[in-house]
Design a protein around this motif. Structure first.
Motif, PDB file in Angstrom:
ATOM      1  N   GLN A   1       0.838  -1.192   0.000  1.00 34.15           N
ATOM      2  CA  GLN A   1       0.000   0.000   0.000  1.00 34.15           C
ATOM      3  C   GLN A   1       0.870   1.237   0.000  1.00 34.15           C
ATOM      4  O   GLN A   1       2.019   1.224   0.445  1.00 34.15           O
ATOM      5  CB  GLN A   1      -0.914   0.010   1.227  1.00 34.15           C
ATOM      6  CG  GLN A   1      -0.152   0.110   2.553  1.00 34.15           C
ATOM      7  CD  GLN A   1      -1.067   0.062   3.759  1.00 34.15           C
ATOM      8  OE1 GLN A   1      -1.930  -0.811   3.848  1.00 34.15           O
ATOM      9  NE2 GLN A   1      -0.895   0.994   4.688  1.00 34.15           N
TER      10      GLN A   1
ATOM     11  N   THR B   1       0.462   5.450   0.969  1.00 29.06           N
ATOM     12  CA  THR B   1      -0.356   6.512   1.540  1.00 29.06           C
ATOM     13  C   THR B   1       0.257   7.859   1.179  1.00 29.06           C
ATOM     14  O   THR B   1       1.456   8.079   1.405  1.00 29.06           O
ATOM     15  CB  THR B   1      -0.445   6.378   3.073  1.00 29.06           C
ATOM     16  OG1 THR B   1      -1.047   5.118   3.393  1.00 29.06           O
ATOM     17  CG2 THR B   1      -1.273   7.508   3.669  1.00 29.06           C
TER      18      THR B   1
ATOM     19  N   SER C   1      -9.507   6.845   2.128  1.00 29.63           N
ATOM     20  CA  SER C   1      -9.149   8.263   2.157  1.00 29.63           C
ATOM     21  C   SER C   1      -9.721   8.927   3.402  1.00 29.63           C
ATOM     22  O   SER C   1     -10.726   8.464   3.973  1.00 29.63           O
ATOM     23  CB  SER C   1      -9.679   8.963   0.902  1.00 29.63           C
ATOM     24  OG  SER C   1      -9.421  10.350   0.966  1.00 29.63           O
TER      25      SER C   1
ATOM     26  N   SER D   1      -5.587  12.767   2.951  1.00 26.07           N
ATOM     27  CA  SER D   1      -4.732  11.609   2.675  1.00 26.07           C
ATOM     28  C   SER D   1      -5.509  10.569   1.888  1.00 26.07           C
ATOM     29  O   SER D   1      -6.737  10.469   1.971  1.00 26.07           O
ATOM     30  CB  SER D   1      -4.210  10.996   3.969  1.00 26.07           C
ATOM     31  OG  SER D   1      -5.266  10.436   4.724  1.00 26.07           O
TER      32      SER D   1
ATOM     33  N   THR E   1      -4.976   6.287   0.754  1.00 28.10           N
ATOM     34  CA  THR E   1      -4.205   5.046   0.837  1.00 28.10           C
ATOM     35  C   THR E   1      -4.687   4.103  -0.255  1.00 28.10           C
ATOM     36  O   THR E   1      -5.896   3.833  -0.359  1.00 28.10           O
ATOM     37  CB  THR E   1      -4.352   4.372   2.207  1.00 28.10           C
ATOM     38  OG1 THR E   1      -3.850   5.255   3.217  1.00 28.10           O
ATOM     39  CG2 THR E   1      -3.590   3.055   2.256  1.00 28.10           C
TER      40      THR E   1
ATOM     41  N   HIS F   1      -4.255   0.323  -1.894  1.00 26.93           N
ATOM     42  CA  HIS F   1      -3.761  -1.048  -1.764  1.00 26.93           C
ATOM     43  C   HIS F   1      -3.630  -1.621  -3.181  1.00 26.93           C
ATOM     44  O   HIS F   1      -4.592  -1.591  -3.957  1.00 26.93           O
ATOM     45  CB  HIS F   1      -4.730  -1.892  -0.937  1.00 26.93           C
ATOM     46  CG  HIS F   1      -4.898  -1.374   0.462  1.00 26.93           C
ATOM     47  ND1 HIS F   1      -4.193  -1.858   1.533  1.00 26.93           N
ATOM     48  CD2 HIS F   1      -5.716  -0.390   0.960  1.00 26.93           C
ATOM     49  CE1 HIS F   1      -4.544  -1.216   2.623  1.00 26.93           C
ATOM     50  NE2 HIS F   1      -5.474  -0.322   2.311  1.00 26.93           N
TER      51      HIS F   1
END
Length: 888
Positions: free
Chosen positions: A77, A79, A106, A135, A137, A139
């Motif tokens: 992942q 971020t 998010s 932010s 993230t 995956h």
């Protein structure tokens, strides 16, 4: 990076590295992409290239990845923490090539996301207000073809050395993690990598933690880069490594290699501390990062890459002391270390200004050479840099341009040696102290930021009070350099020296008439030295300099401060004086250049070869003697083999091999017997390959099967086999390649495949060689795979067309596709003679048939005419009568 190449160019050079004469300089490896400067593409794109817009300020990027060494894939992942800059921000569009996105999270509500194959796009339900921190993230997983590279035992690398490494510049990072992949955005970063216990993880910044996950058994190692840097400088190495360590002030330094090569680490690492001390003093800015690692990896596609706090190096830079001073990592290590200031601390805004990264690193590499080995070493290296520019044909590209097709086009001689010369000319005109103040101010003002060329010029003009607009316009924003034809004459009556200068470069919109300062030095018999600087700005002009007496020596640009191609024919008497001037390295080199190949200069050249104080002058003298090509010249070289400097010994050995004479053969055999340096033995072995003698075959086969560091002796034998061009070597070469593949480097094995194909290309039966080459089309080693494709093209066997044509469907920008297309074209060209022969044979048969038909028609017509003109009552037979014997 040091001299950037595409992997395809690397391969072409690899195939010929042992088939060239000895080089005039110590062998270095250069920054990505390869180990020599190639001309960048001259083709202009229809679209100008600019830095992308920054709608957000990326604050921090955190990667957490788990590599799968068997599947050669990665999952994890990323971020990203960011703030919209000036207006509400509704959609985040990241670079990401062929990434499989599993989910996205998010801090803001997400409307949806998509992975297009080129981008990862996250759409927010509502636009994020300017200056609000948010932010995301992601995956994801990937099986990258670029960016992240595995080197494992299953791929044919040594057992116990399995590892991975990454490459970001210019746009490879997007292949293994989604990101804003452009140099004009800077942010802090962290990398966590989860690996099996016993493996090492190295990344940017400081190591923050190392913890074993009880659930998976993997060890999570976290690194934090807490000062901002560009995306392409994020790096990761993981696997089995060993290290040696040192420290400069409070800066820890380490040099890592795969375990099997740690014994050679000290040879390459030992100068790093001295370099860091020198750069801090010369630049005036302390090393700006937390630590400095250098990591040698297997089959790195370039020479080195200056990732922040962590340079990755090609393991070819490693060497053993048995090669004396023939191999040296100093240039590569100094270049990449200089990048920690120039490229990492201050980064070009976009690739059009790449010279601000590479030109500085190339110049400071040369400055360190001067610091370590004296001013002559600096001048010699800068002369080599100048030649790399001045000898380029069709140079119509500016250093700074936006019409390149790909950023890779910028990684050529314009950014590296020409960039270094821009700095050298500025330093020469400004003076060393002012130049240092300018560089220090430039770095401090733009630390952790981005720069364009004008940012540097502004500091120059601010601190010097002088305008350098014209300088940058003619040398940086336009192409080429001055080409000066210069002549000199002396008027005894007026005591005037006349210097006539013509600018003969072809002028165009791309290439200007230059305005440059041209230094000239006059030295009289009594020792009086007069120096003048001529302001050259016209197409042709004459300059007059009053002197007290006629000069014995006239030197143009004696201290090498101007990048210009100068044609100045010097009288022989002056050349002889230059040749013995111990204080004038460049004058001695120029004299040798003009005396090269002249039999009457042999005695003086031999004297220089054996007694000059600088090795580069002795190299040039050896080459100049070889160019004479007489028995006396060969005798002079044979008498000069006792050289304490291995670089000169190698050159003399190569130049003796440049003669095809029995005396040359005998001398080379003596060198093979007495020489202990394996690199010089390799030159000698390749030289005797020109002789079809039974003992030569025996020596070559013995070397082919011998063991040596990085299989260098077998490599040399392959070079000799290539020269022998004897198909009887096919079987033993094939047997060694099959039996000892793991012992070869990828480059050495690639040369073996190429040589094998060349030996077999004219054979009737090619099945065995073809099948061996076909087997390597799916090699996990890209260099070997490309070599197999090229070798099949060389072999010219039409039965290889089917497999090769499958590779022509690879992505357009792929080196594999370009190589396969060339190979298919080569095979099709070999088919043409046979096809043309068949066509010609068919035409001949057709013509023969038509000729027979015409003959029959002619005979029938003749008979009809005879019948019409025959006497009455006499009928001629329809068939020719058998002639009767004449009666007497």
């Amino acid at each position: 990076m040091r001299t950037r190449f595409a992997l395809f160019a690397c391969l072409v050079l690899t195939l010929h590295v042992l088939h060239r004469p000895a080089r005039a300089e110590t062998e270095h490896l250069y920054c990505a992409h390869g180990h020599a400067w190639l001309a960048a593409s001259a083709e202009a794109s229809n679209f100008l290239k600019y830095a992308p817009s920054r709608e957000i300020d990326l604050l921090h990027l955190a990667l957490d990845v788990t590599p799968d060494f068997k599947a050669r894939s990665v999952s994890g992942q990323v971020t990203l923490r960011f703030k919209p800059i000036a207006k509400p921000f509704a959609e985040l569009k990241l670079n990401g090539i062929d990434l499989a996105v599993a989910s996205v999270e998010s801090s803001e509500k997400i409307l949806g996301y998509q992975a297009t194959g080129e981008h990862v796009i996250v759409t927010f339900a509502e636009a994020i207000p300017a200056d609000k921190e948010a932010s995301v993230t992601i995956h994801y997983s990937a099986t990258p073809d670029q960016g992240l590279y595995f080197r494992t035992t299953e791929m044919g690398y040594p057992a116990g050395d399995s590892h991975l490494w990454t490459q970001g510049e210019p746009y490879e990072a997007r292949h293994w993690f989604p990101s804003f992949d452009a140099p004009n955005e800077k942010f802090t970063s962290e990398v966590t990598c989860r690996v099996p216990e016993g493996m090492v993880v190295i990344s940017n910044g400081r190591k923050m933690s190392e913890e074993k996950d009880a659930a998976t058994g993997l060890v999570a190692v976290r690194w934090l880069q807490d000062k901002p840097h560009a995306n392409y400088l994020i790096a990761l190495c993981a696997g089995y490594f060993k290290k040696i360590e040192d420290k400069h002030r409070d800066i820890p330094m380490a040099f890592w290699t795969p375990p099997s090569q740690i014994a050679q680490a000290q040879s390459s690492f030992r100068g790093t501390k001295d370099m860091m001390e020198f750069f801090e003093k010369e630049i005036g800015v302390l090393y700006p990062w937390a630590k400095y690692d250098q990591v040698c990896v297997e089959d790195f596609g370039w020479g080195g890459m200056e990732n922040t706090t962590m340079t990755i190096l090609n393991d070819r830079t490693l060497f053993s002391d048995v090669t004396e001073n023939l191999r040296d990592s100093t240039g590569l290590v100094a270049h990449e270390l200089a990048h920690q200031w120039f490229g990492d601390l201050v980064t070009c805004k976009d690739w059009s200004h790449l010279w601000l990264n590479e030109g500085f690193a190339t110049y400071y590499d040369a400055l360190y050479a001067g610091h370590k080995n004296g001013s002559d070493a600096f001048l010699y290296q800068m002369r080599g840099n100048a030649n790399a520019v001045l000898n380029q044909p069709n140079d119509t590209n500016a250093i700074v341009r936006r019409d390149f097709n790909s950023p890779n086009d910028q990684f050529g001689f314009h950014a590296y040696p020409k960039g270094s010369w821009i700095l050298h000319m500025l330093r020469s005109q400004l003076g060393e102290d002012l130049y240092r103040r300018i560089v220090k101010t430039y770095l401090e003002r733009h630390a952790f930021g981005n720069v364009a060329t004008d940012d540097f010029n502004k500091v120059i003009e601010e601190l010097s009070g002088r305008s350098f607009d014209q300088f940058f316009n003619q040398y940086v924003y336009h192409a080429h350099h001055p080409e000066l034809n210069i002549s000199y004459s002396w008027d005894e009556r007026t005591k005037l020296a006349k210097v006539s200068v013509q600018q003969v470069q072809k002028l165009s919109d791309d290439v200007l008439l230059f305005n440059v300062p041209l230094p000239v030095r006059f030295k009289s018999k009594s020792g009086v030295v007069t120096e003048r600087t001529l302001a050259v700005k016209e197409k042709a002009e004459d300059f007059y300099v009053p002197l007290t007496e006629a000069p014995e020596v006239v030197r143009i640009d004696p201290n090498q401060t101007l990048l210009a191609k100068i044609d100045f024919k010097v009288p022989t008497a002056m050349l002889h004086l230059q040749l013995i001037d111990k204080a004038d390295l460049l004058g001695r080199l120029l004299a040798i250049e003009q005396l090269s190949g002249k039999a009457e200069a042999l005695g003086k050249l031999k004297e220089v070869l054996n007694n000059d104080s600088f090795y580069g002058v002795r190299l040039a003298a050896s080459q100049a003697i070889r160019a004479i090509q007489t028995d006396e010249a060969l005798d002079a070289l044979i008498a000069s083999t006792k050289q304490s400097d291995a670089r000169v010994r190698r050159q003399v050995t190569a130049d003796i091999g440049g003669f095809y004479r029995e005396a040359s053969y005998a001398a080379t055999q003596r060198i093979l017997k007495d020489e202990r340096n394996p690199d010089i033995q390799a030159i000698a072995l390749a030289s005797i390959g020109s002789y079809a003698k039974p003992e030569v075959r025996e020596q070559i086969l013995k070397a082919l099967s011998s063991a040596s560091y990085r299989n260098a002796t077998a490599d040399a034998a392959i070079s000799a086999i290539r020269v022998q061009a004897d198909a009887s070597y096919i079987a033993p070469l094939l047997e060694v390649l099959q039996r000892q593949e793991v012992a070869f480097t990828s480059g050495g094995f690639a040369r073996g495949l190429d040589t094998l194909a060349r030996l077999a290309k004219d054979e009737e039966k090619k099945d065995t060689v073809r099948e061996f080459l076909l087997k390597h089309l799916d090699s996990s080693k890209r260099r070997v795979q490309l070599a197999a494709v090229m070798a099949l093209g060389t072999l010219g066997d039409v039965k290889a067309l089917g497999p090769l044509e499958k590779f022509t469907n690879a992505p357009k920008e792929s080196p594999l596709r370009a190589t396969a297309e060339r190979a298919v074209g080569a095979i099709n060209n070999t088919k043409k003679p046979a096809a043309e022969s068949d066509s010609l044979r068919s035409e001949v048969i057709t013509l023969q048939k038509e000729n027979r038909d015409l003959r029959k028609e002619f005979d029938d017509l003749k008979k009809k005419i005879d019948a019409l003109t025959a006497e009455p009552g006499h009928v001629k037979s329809a068939k020719p009568a058998t002639p009767a014997k004449a009666k007497r």
